[in-house]
Design a protein around this motif. Structure first.
Motif, mmCIF file in Angstrom:
data_model
loop_
_atom_site.group_PDB
_atom_site.id
_atom_site.type_symbol
_atom_site.label_atom_id
_atom_site.label_comp_id
_atom_site.label_asym_id
_atom_site.label_seq_id
_atom_site.Cartn_x
_atom_site.Cartn_y
_atom_site.Cartn_z
ATOM 1 N N UNK A 233 3.635 -56.376 -60.961
ATOM 2 C CA UNK A 233 2.855 -55.234 -61.443
ATOM 3 C C UNK A 233 1.421 -55.179 -60.919
ATOM 4 N N UNK A 234 0.732 -56.335 -60.895
ATOM 5 C CA UNK A 234 -0.683 -56.323 -60.523
ATOM 6 C C UNK A 234 -0.849 -56.084 -59.030
ATOM 7 N N UNK A 235 -0.078 -56.786 -58.210
ATOM 8 C CA UNK A 235 -0.266 -56.735 -56.759
ATOM 9 C C UNK A 235 -0.123 -55.330 -56.197
ATOM 10 N N UNK A 432 -0.579 -50.586 -44.235
ATOM 11 C CA UNK A 432 -0.453 -52.044 -44.107
ATOM 12 C C UNK A 432 -1.733 -52.773 -44.487
ATOM 13 N N UNK A 433 -2.885 -52.270 -44.090
ATOM 14 C CA UNK A 433 -4.123 -52.987 -44.413
ATOM 15 C C UNK A 433 -4.387 -53.013 -45.915
ATOM 16 N N UNK A 434 -3.915 -51.987 -46.642
ATOM 17 C CA UNK A 434 -4.007 -52.008 -48.104
ATOM 18 C C UNK A 434 -3.150 -53.136 -48.681
ATOM 19 N N UNK A 435 -1.900 -53.198 -48.215
ATOM 20 C CA UNK A 435 -0.974 -54.221 -48.701
ATOM 21 C C UNK A 435 -1.546 -55.611 -48.465
ATOM 22 N N UNK A 436 -2.100 -55.841 -47.282
ATOM 23 C CA UNK A 436 -2.607 -57.166 -46.950
ATOM 24 C C UNK A 436 -3.841 -57.519 -47.770
ATOM 25 N N UNK A 437 -4.695 -56.552 -48.046
ATOM 26 C CA UNK A 437 -5.867 -56.804 -48.898
ATOM 27 C C UNK A 437 -5.427 -57.145 -50.322
#
Length: 482
Positions: A233-235, A432-437
């Motif tokens: 949920x948080x990620x 992708x850069x959102x996911x990685x952050x």
């Protein structure tokens, strides 16, 4: 950039629970409202050996079960089922993808793929699509989570997808972004002059985000025990909500502008310290008057997986310096609720104090589910002759989105997301850069948990979580909005 709707849609996992509960009903709703082309071909694929007619029968059964009664129209359901075809596929081997391509036939009009699969199948699936000519420039792919369980595994999946698809053709799904109320966050902030000048550390004391569930494992035993509340949920959902709340105004309402601003927020998240987080696991108790067992009993074995997380987060930027963001999510809690609370600071001077008037700071409550509303709590004078002093009372200014737009069709999130995938609009999808952050921040929390090696704190089912979560806010003089 002009986009062209795809003429074909390929659904992986077409016989699974997500397809039955969400995807097929959503596609039917789009068909019913004539939002998808009359000649759109929808091809389902999964391991099950089904014919076209058997898949249509499965879809009909799912629609009968999951469509609301007021949307059931037998003639329209029958015409929708004509869109559907099916091709069996074992995605773990490259054999079979050529047959899938043959079933799809001519995809020169564009192909959209909805890929919902176990993480270990992403790489062979992408290779299979590529080998069969189903990853060309006119093909875009929607990816349903889980996309890995940490930054490294997420990067591996994203690398596999990127080997066949450009970033502009990858649509990572977070279904919360398809919710109408979540999209209304941007309208609330950027279409109303009254909020944006106050939306900063000068006027906001703190922000709370709560996503609470009353359910337990509900058949997700293996997946959930390997994942836990932080990653489930948080990620994704909670950090996306935080990014929408904290983002700077984008220059335009388009995919690049919106996602550029979101990723700046996610990169500005301060690493969380051990005293700024609480992890918990539900024990036995009562939820809405019904006795329920604890997590270990539901799972069938002892486990240290967290079913509750509370975090005090900080966005290190000029706009938000010193403003805590309290995040809370859990299973088997008091009630089902998803909401955002913006707590404003008190006025600098209370002119009514000499006559007994007590002030509460203004509060903006944005409820996402189960109701949908925006509620601004303001101070008002209680009617009286004031001989004994002035009495001030907090009263709500309510905007019920359910009532304000009562004539508008209420849509589930996947309707919007599937339509945007077919149309090729990536604004409500995650880059992708959102996911990685997001993963970098969450991996930092998990590293602290691994170092501490402490079991999650117990809380009774039907409560608002461990007492430590209350202490997390109370020591700052803050109370959770309940």
């Amino acid at each position: 950039m002009k986009r062209h709707p795809s003429s074909s849609l390929l659904l992986f996992g077409a016989t699974g629970d997500l397809a039955k509960r969400m995807l097929l009903p959503s596609l039917y709703a789009l068909h019913e409202d004539e939002l998808i082309a009359a000649d759109l071909r929808i091809v389902g694929t999964a391991r099950s050996e089904l014919s076209d007619e058997e898949f249509r029968a499965l879809a009909k059964e799912a629609l009968d079960q999951y469509l609301p009664d007021d949307r059931k129209d037998e003639a329209k359901i029958a015409s929708f089922l004509k869109h559907l075809q099916y091709q069996p596929l074992d995605a773990s081997t490259i054999e079979g993808f050529d047959d899938l391509a043959a079933k799809l036939g001519d995809i020169s009009g564009g192909l959209s793929i909805f890929l919902s699969t176990a993480p270990f199948l992403f790489e062979p699936t992408i290779k299979g699509l590529q080998s069969a000519g189903l990853a060309g420039d006119n093909v875009r792919i929607g990816l349903e989570k889980p996309l890995g369980n940490d930054l490294a595994s997420s990067a591996k999946i994203n690398d596999a997808v990127a080997s066949a698809f450009g970033e502009d053709r990858i649509f990572r799904i977070d279904h919360y972004l398809g919710k109408e109320t979540v999209q209304n966050l941007m309208a609330l902030r950027f279409a109303n002059m009254m909020f944006e000048p106050l939306w900063n550390a000068n006027h906001i004391d703190h922000v709370q985000i709560t996503i609470s569930e009353t359910v337990g494992l509900e058949g997700r035993h293996g997946f959930y025990d390997e994942t836990g509340a932080l990653r489930d949920m948080v990620q994704n959902h909670m950090l996306q909500l935080l990014a929408l709340i904290a983002m700077e105004p984008p220059v335009d309402y388009d995919a690049a502008s919106v996602r550029d601003e979101k990723v700046k927020v996610l990169r500005s998240l301060r690493p969380v310290s051990p005293e700024e987080m609480v992890r918990g696991q539900y024990g036995s108790g009562a939820v809405q008057g019904e006795a329920v067992e604890g997590y270990a009993d539901d799972l069938g074995e002892a486990s240290d997986t967290e079913t509750f997380v509370a975090i005090k987060a900080h966005v290190d930027s000029w706009r938000w310096q010193g403003v805590p963001f309290y995040l809370r999510t859990g299973k088997r809690m008091t009630e089902r609720r998803s909401e955002i609370v913006i707590q404003f600071k008190c006025v600098p001077h209370n002119i009514f104090a000499g006559r007994g008037g007590r002030l509460d700071a203004n509060r903006l409550v944005i409820r996402l589910q189960p109701e949908e509303y925006v509620r601004l709590m303001v101070m008002a004078k209680q009617p009286s002759m004031d001989r004994e002093g002035v009495t001030l009372r907090e009263v709500p200014l309510d905007l019920s989105l359910t009532h304000a737009f009562a004539k508008a069709r209420r849509r589930i999130a996947y309707e919007r997301l599937l339509l945007d995938l077919i149309d090729g609009d990536p604004t409500l999808f995650v880059r992708r850069d959102e996911v990685e952050a997001q993963w970098r921040w969450v991996d930092g929390i998990r590293a602290i948990w691994a170092k501490e090696d402490a079991p999650p704190k117990r809380y009774g089912a039907g409560s608002w979580g461990p007492s430590a979560a209350i202490a997390l806010t109370e020591r700052d003089g803050v109370t959770w909005h309940e």
